[in-house]
Design an enzyme around this catalytic site. Structure first.
Site: not given
Length: 569
Positions: A338, A442
């Site tokens: 991220e 995910e």
């Protein structure tokens, strides 16, 4: 004695639906390419008829200009608001899926984000965006569905009102649900499957006609998995449920820095060690998640207060520790997590060089594992500019320019709040232009009455896209609930989401086909790439109840390649 002869070959599949165009051009070109689908339902998509079909949105002034090469395009100038631009009105059907594309350029200045937006009966929705430049044309590709049929208006936006927006080769192509499913089917037939012809003969080469055979998949080539956590170590029901379904996993939190080193210089790998022992004993492959997380909220408590040099030393120690410990034991690493939404480490250690350094070190420590970036909202939310496909590709360029030129892979988390399947497909198209491996890492869908239905849409789209190389669900079980999406209740009875996953597994990852040979001993079928066993009853020897042969179907096509199996009978 009986011979089983196998012929594996690849054949084409012709779809009756309008084919989907997966192409995307990432280069900025002197002249725009022709509109996809000849513009679809767009009137005057190349502006060869002046302003026909087009109007001003907001207070922009419009004109059609011609380049030195003879290319016509529309210019929106004298812009005072971000939305001042060219516009066209359409009637859009809520039961259809729309793919959108255009080529855009700005008149002057630094690069600027240009967004394609639709005003619909239920609100304003972005279809996609691109980083537009002055002096060359950039492709904008996206997609949209509408919640209610009715009149809509396409327009373009840029926060920089000092620039003129130039637009050309505009396309809006509608597809029915049946068309869209046909695209998925066609892609799977082309990319994930091969036709298989099995020839059953006896020891003298005579065909065994009208023979019933069973083909059972033992392992699929396409990785499909689900996250786990330490709850699985002490819960036999959880173990049974998981191991009967998945051969790939990611540890939910157990490999993260804040778990492994809560106190500086006091490392604890007991949880990740135990999970890795469990996965090894069950033949389950593991993605390493994650080495670093750039969100300041998820650092070990002692990290944020470190001075830059001490932080640099700590990160070097961290990457050597976790990757050195598990080198050769995982198939992939999320090296930096991220770092498009967050920049804790890059801000402290150097924006251009720190991530490149991490990937360079990672490639030396574990040269066999795939090294991933990992980010959310790239395929989920067209309005999130921080992690748009353009931003993702730009981050890859930054890592390259920082000095790392080794292998990279694209991790797309896939935490869906709003499901926009046409945008999802177009976003993956754009990322695929990098020619890097892509995984959905995910995947989950927010809770709601249609959670299972939406999950199935996302799973089928992800698995069918030719650029996607693997999928991991983010549904590690906990008695207190999952992150966002459980597949079972606490007694491991499947929920609606779990039923979807079981259907997908049965269809693509646990294939069992029963058929009968024809008059020449042949049986033909199409199989998902993977490892298989073909068998049939042995009627001559009661001690050997079935005759069987293992074989593999992969992406290679064969013209005349046979596997022969000799069985004593």
């Amino acid at each position: 004695m009986t011979l089983l002869k196998l012929w594996v070959c690849c054949v084409g599949y012709a779809a009756h639906a309008t084919p989907y165009d997966y192409s995307f051009t990432n280069e900025c070109l002197e002249n725009p390419k022709n509109p996809q689908y000849n513009g679809g339902i767009v009137v005057n998509p190349e502006f060869k008829e002046g302003l026909k079909g087009w109007a001003s949105f907001g207070n922009a002034k419009l004109q059609v200009q011609r380049s030195e090469t003879g290319n016509e395009f529309i210019v929106a100038h004298q812009r005072n608001q971000s939305f001042d631009s060219a516009s066209q009105e359409f009637f859009m059907d809520h039961e259809k899926l729309y793919t959108f594309s255009a080529w855009v350029q700005i008149s002057n200045g630094d690069d600027a984000i240009v967004v394609a937006t639709f005003s619909t009966p239920t609100g304003f929705y972005d279809a996609g965006s691109t980083m537009a430049k002055s002096g060359c044309w950039s492709m904008l590709k996206g997609g949209i569905t509408v919640n209610q049929s009715g009149s809509t208006q396409l327009y373009f936006q840029s926060k920089n009102v000092s620039i003129d927006i130039w637009v050309d080769s505009v396309s809006l192509q509608p597809f029915t649900q049946e068309d869209w499913e046909a695209h998925q089917y066609q892609s799977i037939e082309k990319v994930r499957k091969s036709n298989v012809k099995i020839h059953v003969v006896d020891s003298e080469g005579k065909p065994l006609t009208n023979q019933t055979i069973t083909i059972s998949q033992k392992l699929a080539n396409f990785p499909f998995g689900c996250a786990i956590n330490t709850n699985i170590l002490t819960n036999q029901a959880y173990k049974n449920w998981f191991t009967s379904r998945f051969k790939y996993t990611t540890f939910e939190n157990e490999m993260k820095w804040y778990t492994n080193e809560r106190v500086q210089n006091q490392e604890d790998y007991s949880s990740s060690d135990a999970l890795l022992e469990f996965t090894k004993s069950n033949g389950i492959s593991v993605r390493g998640h994650n080495v670093f997380w750039d969100d300041p909220k998820y650092q070990p408590s002692w990290v944020p207060n470190l001075e830059p040099q001490k932080l640099a030393d700590a990160t070097t120690k961290r990457i050597k520790s976790v990757m050195g410990r598990y080198s050769g034991q995982v198939i992939a690493w999320d090296v930096v997590n991220e770092n498009m939404h967050f920049d804790f480490l890059e801000r402290k250690l150097g924006r251009m060089g720190s991530s490149s350094k991490f990937y360079s070190m990672a490639s030396v420590i574990d040269g066999h594992a795939d090294l991933f970036l990992n980010e959310y909202n790239t395929i989920e939310e067209p309005g999130d500019r921080l992690s748009s496909p353009d931003s993702y590709l730009k981050k890859i360029e930054e890592i390259r320019s920082g000095g790392y030129h080794g292998p990279l892979s694209i991790g797309l988390e896939g935490h869906f709040t709003n499901v926009n399947i046409p945008y999802m497909r177009s976003a993956i198209d754009k990322l695929a232009s990098s020619r890097l491996p892509i995984w959905i890492t995910e995947l989950d869908v927010k809770p709601g009455p249609n959670q299972g239905e939406l999950l199935e849409q996302v799973l089928r789209e992800a698995h069918a896209h030719p650029a996607v190389n693997g999928i991991v669900l983010w549904s590690a079980w906990s008695p207190k609930g999952c992150y966002r999406m459980c597949l079972t209740d606490n007694d491991f009875r499947t929920l609606a989401t779990g039923d979807v996953v079981d259907r997908i597994i049965k269809e693509f990852f646990g294939v069992v086909v029963t058929g009968t040979t024809d008059g020449e001993g042949f049986y033909e079928t199409s199989l998902i790439h993977g490892d298989y066993e073909v068998s049939y009853p042995n009627e001559k020897d009661v001690k050997l109840t079935r005759i069987s042969r293992d074989f593999k179907v992969d992406t290679l096509g064969y013209s005349e390649d046979f596997l022969y199996v000799k069985i004593l009978g």
